[in-house]
Design a protein around this motif. Structure first.
Motif, PDB file in Angstrom:
ATOM      1  N   LEU A   1     -73.810-135.927  10.226  1.00  0.00           N
ATOM      2  CA  LEU A   1     -73.265-134.813   9.449  1.00  0.00           C
ATOM      3  C   LEU A   1     -74.155-134.566   8.236  1.00  0.00           C
ATOM      4  N   ILE A   2     -74.672-133.327   8.137  1.00  0.00           N
ATOM      5  CA  ILE A   2     -75.558-132.940   7.037  1.00  0.00           C
ATOM      6  C   ILE A   2     -74.793-132.036   6.080  1.00  0.00           C
TER       7      ILE A   2
ATOM      8  N   ARG B   1     -71.775-127.417   6.131  1.00  0.00           N
ATOM      9  CA  ARG B   1     -71.821-128.725   6.791  1.00  0.00           C
ATOM     10  C   ARG B   1     -72.262-128.521   8.234  1.00  0.00           C
ATOM     11  N   ILE B   2     -73.326-129.213   8.629  1.00  0.00           N
ATOM     12  CA  ILE B   2     -73.874-129.109   9.981  1.00  0.00           C
ATOM     13  C   ILE B   2     -73.614-130.428  10.706  1.00  0.00           C
ATOM     14  N   GLY B   3     -72.878-130.348  11.811  1.00  0.00           N
ATOM     15  CA  GLY B   3     -72.543-131.539  12.580  1.00  0.00           C
ATOM     16  C   GLY B   3     -73.433-131.654  13.813  1.00  0.00           C
TER      17      GLY B   3
ATOM     18  N   ALA C   1     -65.496-126.678  14.037  1.00  0.00           N
ATOM     19  CA  ALA C   1     -65.557-125.396  13.335  1.00  0.00           C
ATOM     20  C   ALA C   1     -64.315-125.162  12.481  1.00  0.00           C
ATOM     21  N   LYS C   2     -63.143-125.580  12.993  1.00  0.00           N
ATOM     22  CA  LYS C   2     -61.904-125.409  12.232  1.00  0.00           C
ATOM     23  C   LYS C   2     -61.886-126.275  10.976  1.00  0.00           C
ATOM     24  N   ARG C   3     -62.665-127.328  10.983  1.00  0.00           N
ATOM     25  CA  ARG C   3     -62.753-128.199   9.810  1.00  0.00           C
ATOM     26  C   ARG C   3     -63.950-127.853   8.932  1.00  0.00           C
ATOM     27  N   GLY C   4     -64.556-126.693   9.160  1.00  0.00           N
ATOM     28  CA  GLY C   4     -65.667-126.250   8.325  1.00  0.00           C
ATOM     29  C   GLY C   4     -66.995-126.879   8.673  1.00  0.00           C
ATOM     30  N   ILE C   5     -67.120-127.428   9.880  1.00  0.00           N
ATOM     31  CA  ILE C   5     -68.371-128.048  10.324  1.00  0.00           C
ATOM     32  C   ILE C   5     -69.020-127.143  11.380  1.00  0.00           C
ATOM     33  N   THR C   6     -70.250-126.740  11.147  1.00  0.00           N
ATOM     34  CA  THR C   6     -70.993-125.943  12.122  1.00  0.00           C
ATOM     35  C   THR C   6     -71.554-126.873  13.188  1.00  0.00           C
ATOM     36  N   PRO C   7     -71.102-126.781  14.449  1.00  0.00           N
ATOM     37  CA  PRO C   7     -71.591-127.703  15.482  1.00  0.00           C
ATOM     38  C   PRO C   7     -73.020-127.372  15.897  1.00  0.00           C
TER      39      PRO C   7
END
Length: 353
Positions: free
Chosen positions: A134-135, A142-144, A168-174
């Motif tokens: 996780l970046i 946030r990039i996962g 994505a729902k948790r604000g993490i771009t997969p």
């Protein structure tokens, strides 16, 4: 989760992927077992007393791992371990190549001024999602990163879309990366792909090229000068269109630019199929304008070399003595048609000035 369940009372191995759980002796077996398990859960009966055990990896290892049943909104059947340590037993050991990718992602991010960490757990309701790397990017981005290599199996992960949606729902771009061509062709998320490389090459600081999953968008007008066929199936419709064109990008640059927000994920509708890939933020914005009905096409090309000037000629014909000049014909739209002109010689030009 597991697909094989051992029923201690029925003495049956139940395969959740097969029709009627792979058993022909009892009709509607899943419905019966699932309803029974839900009733026991409502009565607060412990999982260890519901007669369901892991019949796969845990059973093969001689471990008694109790399970309960769950059904997703899309109808997918799942058997869930009561204890997380039993769930972890089903995960394949991380390969050296996988570890090398994690280290490279962290190093590339840090060189761009971004912080990251590996095996990060993010709460999702009563459960959680785990991200390979996780970046933490610019502006709270946030990039996962999830890495799936050749060792993951021929079918690949079956829960990609679900995991990507939860992230994505948790604000993490997969951001899913692979070295397999068949994974890269999937459209359940934005996949990128590099060549199949050994761990020591992946870990090196030299160039690591992404050969699939990044696009440049070519915006064009469907006229007679267009080099692409009309996507609507007509000869020329005159409308603006866009064509995604594959482009290579260095993996380290991809890590840094996704964290900075200058490379972003998009969804592109091609006929009835949705393609998912990465583009620059500028291309993303132009695509959004085009999809919203705003004309977003390149400026008109300068074709003055092949067109006649709309201005009146600077060299006007003169009538010779005794020669009449044909009158100009004026059409209904008030556009004057100039009569056929003679070639102006230098001497003639001098007399007319």
């Amino acid at each position: 989760m597991a697909n094989i369940v051992w029923h201690t009372k029925l003495k049956m191995l139940l395969d959740l992927k097969q029709e009627n759980l792979g058993q022909d002796t009892i009709d509607d077996l899943w419905d019966f077992l699932y309803r029974t398990d839900r009733v026991l859960a409502q009565r607060n009966v412990p999982v260890s007393e519901r007669e369901l055990q892991c019949g796969g990896v845990c059973r093969d290892a001689g471990v008694v791992a109790w399970m309960y049943l769950r059904q997703q909104a899309n109808g997918r059947r799942e058997a869930v371990h009561e204890r997380k340590e039993d769930e972890e037993r089903h995960k394949a050991p991380m390969s050296d190549e996988h570890k090398a990718y994690q280290e490279r992602i962290l190093r590339a991010a840090e060189e761009g001024g971004f912080h990251g960490d590996c095996e990060v757990r993010t709460p999702v309701g009563r459960s959680w999602i785990q991200t390979d790397t996780l970046i933490e990017g610019e502006g709270g981005r946030r990039i996962g990163w999830e890495v799936q290599l050749s060792s993951a199996g021929a079918d690949g992960p079956s829960s990609v879309k679900s995991r990507a949606t939860k992230a994505a729902k948790r604000g993490i771009t997969p951001a899913w990366h692979t070295d397999r061509a068949d994974y890269a062709r999937r459209s359940d998320t934005q996949w990128t792909r590099s060549n199949n490389l050994p761990a020591h090459v992946i870990a090196k600081i030299g160039d690591l090229r992404v050969i699939s999953g990044y696009r440049a968008l070519d915006f064009w007008v469907c006229d007679l000068r267009a080099v692409y066929p009309c996507p609507d199936g007509v000869r020329r419709c005159g409308k603006p269109h866009v064509t995604p064109k594959p482009r290579d990008v260095l993996f380290d640059d991809l890590v840094r630019r996704t964290a900075a927000g200058t490379i972003v994920p998009v969804e592109y509708l091609r006929g009835t199929k949705v393609d998912r890939f990465w583009v620059t933020d500028a291309d993303r914005d132009r695509l959004a304008e085009l999809q919203a009905g705003v004309i977003a096409v390149p400026p008109q090309r300068d074709d003055s070399s092949s067109k006649t000037s709309p201005n009146l000629p600077t060299c006007r014909p003169t009538a010779s003595l005794g020669e009449s000049v044909p009158p100009a014909v004026v059409t209904s739209d008030a556009t004057a048609l100039i009569p056929q002109q003679r070639t102006c010689s230098p001497s003639t030009q001098g007399r007319t000035q």
